[in-house]
Design an enzyme around this catalytic site. Structure first.
Site, mmCIF file in Angstrom:
data_model
loop_
_atom_site.group_PDB
_atom_site.id
_atom_site.type_symbol
_atom_site.label_atom_id
_atom_site.label_comp_id
_atom_site.label_asym_id
_atom_site.label_seq_id
_atom_site.Cartn_x
_atom_site.Cartn_y
_atom_site.Cartn_z
ATOM 1 N N GLN A 78 2.014 33.008 -46.080
ATOM 2 C CA GLN A 78 1.180 33.949 -46.839
ATOM 3 C C GLN A 78 0.157 34.680 -45.979
ATOM 4 O O GLN A 78 -0.478 35.618 -46.439
ATOM 5 C CB GLN A 78 0.450 33.206 -47.972
ATOM 6 N N HIS B 55 6.807 27.874 -50.747
ATOM 7 C CA HIS B 55 6.494 28.984 -49.838
ATOM 8 C C HIS B 55 7.122 28.759 -48.460
ATOM 9 O O HIS B 55 7.666 29.680 -47.860
ATOM 10 C CB HIS B 55 4.982 29.123 -49.648
ATOM 11 N N GLY C 9 -4.441 26.726 -53.037
ATOM 12 C CA GLY C 9 -3.512 26.422 -51.957
ATOM 13 C C GLY C 9 -3.081 27.688 -51.248
ATOM 14 O O GLY C 9 -3.107 28.777 -51.847
ATOM 15 N N CYS D 148 0.092 33.028 -58.162
ATOM 16 C CA CYS D 148 0.237 32.938 -56.713
ATOM 17 C C CYS D 148 -0.551 34.079 -56.070
ATOM 18 O O CYS D 148 -0.462 35.221 -56.528
ATOM 19 C CB CYS D 148 1.709 33.043 -56.332
ATOM 20 N N LEU D 149 -1.298 33.766 -55.018
ATOM 21 C CA LEU D 149 -2.119 34.794 -54.356
ATOM 22 C C LEU D 149 -1.251 35.909 -53.765
ATOM 23 O O LEU D 149 -1.718 37.021 -53.584
ATOM 24 C CB LEU D 149 -2.973 34.162 -53.249
ATOM 25 N N HIS E 266 4.427 23.975 -55.030
ATOM 26 C CA HIS E 266 4.314 25.436 -54.913
ATOM 27 C C HIS E 266 4.213 25.838 -53.438
ATOM 28 O O HIS E 266 4.895 26.762 -52.985
ATOM 29 C CB HIS E 266 3.070 25.885 -55.698
ATOM 30 N N GLU E 267 3.380 25.113 -52.679
ATOM 31 C CA GLU E 267 3.194 25.465 -51.264
ATOM 32 C C GLU E 267 4.442 25.154 -50.436
ATOM 33 O O GLU E 267 4.803 25.907 -49.537
ATOM 34 C CB GLU E 267 1.964 24.753 -50.687
HETATM 35 ZN ZN LIG Z 1 1.763 30.949 -53.836
#
Ligand SMILES: [Zn+2]
Length: 168
Positions: free
Chosen positions: A48, A136, A43, A90-91, A132-133
């Site tokens: 991000q 963000h 995701g 998380c990226l 999670h998204e």
């Molecule tokens: Zn993340």
């Protein structure tokens, strides 16, 4: 465009709703998809990549690159049931895992990339990914799901790395 990492302030911004799903938004979605598959991740939210708009892409089958890129615009969770514990990465928060407690079943609504309404139900990993998204888009990170001590240790580690890169 690239995936930004903590402590970039855009990750703390509350994303704005998308009013016009225009060409620029379509391009943004394409780029987000490429970055997500390239990472790879399941995701990616617009914050991000440095854009505070309420869009995220996701695909649990990220190895099947681009086969089923899902997009959710202006998402809202309309109901949630039960709880599930998970260890999330998380990226934008490299080298960090956070034990989180999420809702196990959710119903979420929003728009697809054509602007058509979406009503979807999700459970397990998909439900976790969507929460999670959406976090963000609200400026929340997995770091906010751990103790202050763990968060501070991570922040110190990142600051040290950034200082080392600067001094190089
Ligand atoms: Zn993340």
């Amino acid at each position: 465009m690239e995936i930004v990492a903590y402590p970039d302030p855009i990750l703390r911004e509350k994303a704005e709703p998308v009013r016009n799903i225009d060409r620029d938004i379509q391009d943004l979605i394409e780029i987000m998809g490429e970055l997500m598959y390239g990472a790879p991740g399941i995701g990616l939210a617009a914050n991000q990549v440095g854009v505070a708009k309420q869009i995220f892409v996701f695909d649990l089958d990220y190895r099947e690159k681009g086969k089923s890129l899902n997009v959710l615009i202006n998402p809202t969770i309309v109901s949630a049931e039960d709880r599930i514990e998970f260890e999330e990465g998380c990226l934008s928060v490299p080298d960090f895992l956070a034990k989180t407690t999420r809702r196990k079943y959710i119903k979420v609504k929003g728009l697809d990339r054509k602007g058509e309404p979406i009503d979807m139900e999700a459970e397990g990993l998909l439900a976790i990914c969507i929460q999670h998204e959406i976090d963000h888009l609200n400026g929340t990170l997995i770091l906010d799901h751990v103790s202050r001590l763990k968060r501070n240790l991570y922040t110190k580690r990142i600051e040290k790395l950034m200082k080392r890169d600067r001094d190089r």
